[in-house]
Design an enzyme around this catalytic site. Structure first.
Site, mmCIF file in Angstrom:
data_model
loop_
_atom_site.group_PDB
_atom_site.id
_atom_site.type_symbol
_atom_site.label_atom_id
_atom_site.label_comp_id
_atom_site.label_asym_id
_atom_site.label_seq_id
_atom_site.Cartn_x
_atom_site.Cartn_y
_atom_site.Cartn_z
ATOM 1 N N LYS A 172 24.266 -24.792 -16.841
ATOM 2 C CA LYS A 172 24.800 -25.954 -17.565
ATOM 3 C C LYS A 172 23.761 -27.063 -17.767
ATOM 4 C CE LYS A 172 29.503 -24.797 -16.154
ATOM 5 N NZ LYS A 172 30.304 -24.499 -17.354
ATOM 6 N N ASP A 231 27.405 -22.128 -5.364
ATOM 7 C CA ASP A 231 27.437 -22.024 -6.830
ATOM 8 C C ASP A 231 27.471 -23.460 -7.374
ATOM 9 O OD1 ASP A 231 29.622 -20.424 -9.299
ATOM 10 O OD2 ASP A 231 28.004 -21.902 -9.477
ATOM 11 N N TYR A 269 35.416 -20.108 -9.592
ATOM 12 C CA TYR A 269 34.968 -19.179 -10.632
ATOM 13 C C TYR A 269 33.453 -19.114 -10.578
ATOM 14 C CZ TYR A 269 34.118 -17.405 -15.424
ATOM 15 O OH TYR A 269 33.684 -16.681 -16.522
HETATM 16 P P1 KE4 Z 1 28.503 -19.148 -17.579
HETATM 17 O O1 KE4 Z 1 28.237 -17.655 -17.443
HETATM 18 O O2 KE4 Z 1 29.766 -19.445 -18.350
HETATM 19 O O3 KE4 Z 1 27.278 -19.926 -18.081
HETATM 20 O O4 KE4 Z 1 28.712 -19.728 -16.101
HETATM 21 C C1 KE4 Z 1 29.707 -19.165 -15.277
HETATM 22 C C2 KE4 Z 1 30.092 -20.189 -14.220
HETATM 23 C C3 KE4 Z 1 29.623 -20.025 -12.931
HETATM 24 N N1 KE4 Z 1 29.929 -20.903 -11.952
HETATM 25 C C4 KE4 Z 1 30.702 -21.992 -12.210
HETATM 26 C C5 KE4 Z 1 31.012 -22.945 -11.097
HETATM 27 C C6 KE4 Z 1 31.215 -22.209 -13.516
HETATM 28 O O5 KE4 Z 1 32.003 -23.289 -13.754
HETATM 29 C C7 KE4 Z 1 30.910 -21.297 -14.541
HETATM 30 C C8 KE4 Z 1 31.440 -21.453 -15.955
HETATM 31 N N2 KE4 Z 1 32.382 -22.522 -16.146
HETATM 32 C C9 KE4 Z 1 33.360 -22.318 -17.197
HETATM 33 C C10 KE4 Z 1 34.414 -23.436 -17.214
HETATM 34 N N3 KE4 Z 1 34.542 -24.184 -16.040
HETATM 35 C C11 KE4 Z 1 32.690 -22.193 -18.524
HETATM 36 C C12 KE4 Z 1 33.600 -22.317 -19.718
HETATM 37 C C13 KE4 Z 1 33.891 -20.979 -20.343
HETATM 38 O O6 KE4 Z 1 34.062 -19.983 -19.599
HETATM 39 O O7 KE4 Z 1 33.948 -20.956 -21.603
#
Ligand code: KE4
Length: 428
Positions: free
Chosen positions: A268, A240, A145
């Site tokens: 994060k 990523d 993701y």
């Molecule tokens: P954000 O846009 O949510 O800050 O980041 C997206 C993203 C990009 N790349 C990786 C590897 C990620 O894990 C994420 C976001 N992770 C999710 C859960 N694993 C966030 C939780 C959510 O969507 O509420």
């Protein structure tokens, strides 16, 4: 832990005003069949819900809180910075200091730009890669993701090498078919795809340790193989590291595995719990960004002073050389204790772990890709989640997410967690 009238009331109210009652889908707890608990406070390794229950927290806000909740240095930095003003829409000294810190820590970074989320980081990195190569196709991997921008909300095509199909309504097929989603850890599929689309692939984007299908480490040679293929094909390799950056090593997965991408996405942990993302890499690529280059990317609150202060404070604590050795020991101990208790109770599971991120898959395993992960028994996962919550342990409410251990988790907390799992499994 079964009495939560205020969460139930608040959730019913929230459903009136916010889609699904949540501002991000996974928080709705649909996979575990419970009303989501409304959290009002965090302290160290614990969170507290609106019904005054305390839980040992392994969600860690989905990764950022590697120091635990409300670490004093981060709270102090936020308070001090806020008193000077919250946002200026102008460049500030602190942004440069955070950028230099990231460049010093992450091996492949020569320049970096701050944004507000991991989604923005990955979306912007892909645009830059497409501009720099003049190509538009991108390879990603099933189960990885990269945020919710259109190019990444793509389901794998019917055949391994076929073009992507929209993974969500609203994603134009014209966009989706430029994305090729392949099985994680399958270097042959990548090789075949380059043969299928010679000279057309702008980039490969990959979670160097997958966290979004549950934790799946890279197979030996996988990352190095991607690096070699990108170099020989004139495509760019994008790591990523939104999860893995500063999580599994100070320099992220690229430091741990010794494979350097052309571009890196971060998020994060680098925001210390506030909204910060970043993307960066080779200077010749990053200098193609506006205002010095033609590739447009922007953000009102990018480099926000408070978020930058929180990130810098968190990284200054995390920068202690002992941190990652401590996190590795905590992760290794917990995984071993859980595996031992599961075996004793006759529970079939696979534990994948890298450092302080881990996943218990309720399947015999091994789990090396999304198809393997999907063999997990989701009913058993839900029962485990519910049982652990009743024991006072707050796990990610999805089989396809990672547990995160923080520096605030004590050995006693880890022992409590393993014992709680044993009590839950003893009742199966
Ligand atoms: P954000 O846009 O949510 O800050 O980041 C997206 C993203 C990009 N790349 C990786 C590897 C990620 O894990 C994420 C976001 N992770 C999710 C859960 N694993 C966030 C939780 C959510 O969507 O509420």
């Amino acid at each position: 832990m079964t009495d939560f009238p205020n969460s139930q009331r608040l959730y019913q109210e929230a459903l009136e005003f916010i889609p699904g009652g949540v501002n991000s889908p996974v928080r709705a707890w649909q996979a575990v069949g419970l009303t989501p608990r409304f959290i009002v406070r965090g302290a160290g390794p614990h969170v507290y819900d609106v019904d005054h229950h305390r839980y040992l927290d392994y969600v860690a806000s989905w990764g950022p809180l590697i120091l635990g909740h409300a670490p004093p240095a981060v709270v102090a930095a936020i308070i001090e910075t806020t008193a000077q003003g919250t946002s200026f829409g102008a460049t500030t000294p602190a942004e440069g200091e955070l950028a230099q810190l990231l460049i010093q820590a992450v091996p492949s970074l020569e320049m970096v730009r701050l944004v507000n989320s991991g989604t923005e980081a990955c979306m912007s990195a892909l645009r830059l890669a497409r501009a720099a190569t003049g190509r538009f196709r991108v390879i990603k991997f099933d189960g990885c993701y990269h945020g919710h921008a259109d190019p990444f909300l793509v389901a794998a095509g019917s055949g391994v090498l076929t073009q992507g199909i929209p993974g969500s309504p609203g994603v134009p097929p014209e966009i989706a078919r430029l994305t090729l989603s392949l099985p994680y850890n399958d270097l042959d599929a990548v090789h075949q795809t380059f043969k299928e689309y010679p000279g057309e692939i702008a980039a490969i984007i990959v979670e160097p340790v997958a966290g979004n299908m549950g934790v799946v480490p890279p197979a030996n040679g996988f990352l190095a193989g991607l690096r070699e293929l990108c170099t020989q094909e004139g495509s760019l390799l994008i790591f990523d590291e939104v999860i893995t950056g500063f999580r599994i090593a100070w320099g992220g997965a690229q430091a741990l595995y010794g494979v350097h991408p052309d571009l890196t996405c971060l998020g994060k942990i680098i925001g210390g719990g506030l909204p910060v993302g970043a993307f960066g890499g080779r200077r010749d690529l990053m200098q193609q960004l506006a205002p010095i280059g033609p590739v447009y990317q922007a953000g009102t609150l990018a480099g926000n002073p408070i978020a930058v202060a929180a990130g810098r404070a968190a990284l200054s604590v995390l920068g202690d050389p002992e941190s990652y050795d401590t996190l590795e020991k905590k992760g290794a101990w917990l995984a071993a204790a859980l595996a031992q208790n599961a075996q004793r109770r006759g529970v079939s599971l696979t534990i994948n772990r890298v450092g302080s991120m881990l996943t218990l898959f309720f399947t015999a395993g091994p789990v090396r890709c999304l198809d393997d992960a999907k063999r997990s028994d989701l009913t058993r996962f839900a029962r485990f989640f519910q049982g652990m919550l009743a024991e006072g342990v707050y796990l990610p409410p999805s089989q396809f997410e990672a547990w995160f251990i923080s520096l605030a988790h004590t050995q006693e907390d880890l022992e409590f967690t393993a014992a709680a799992a044993d009590r839950v499994w003893s009742r199966w």
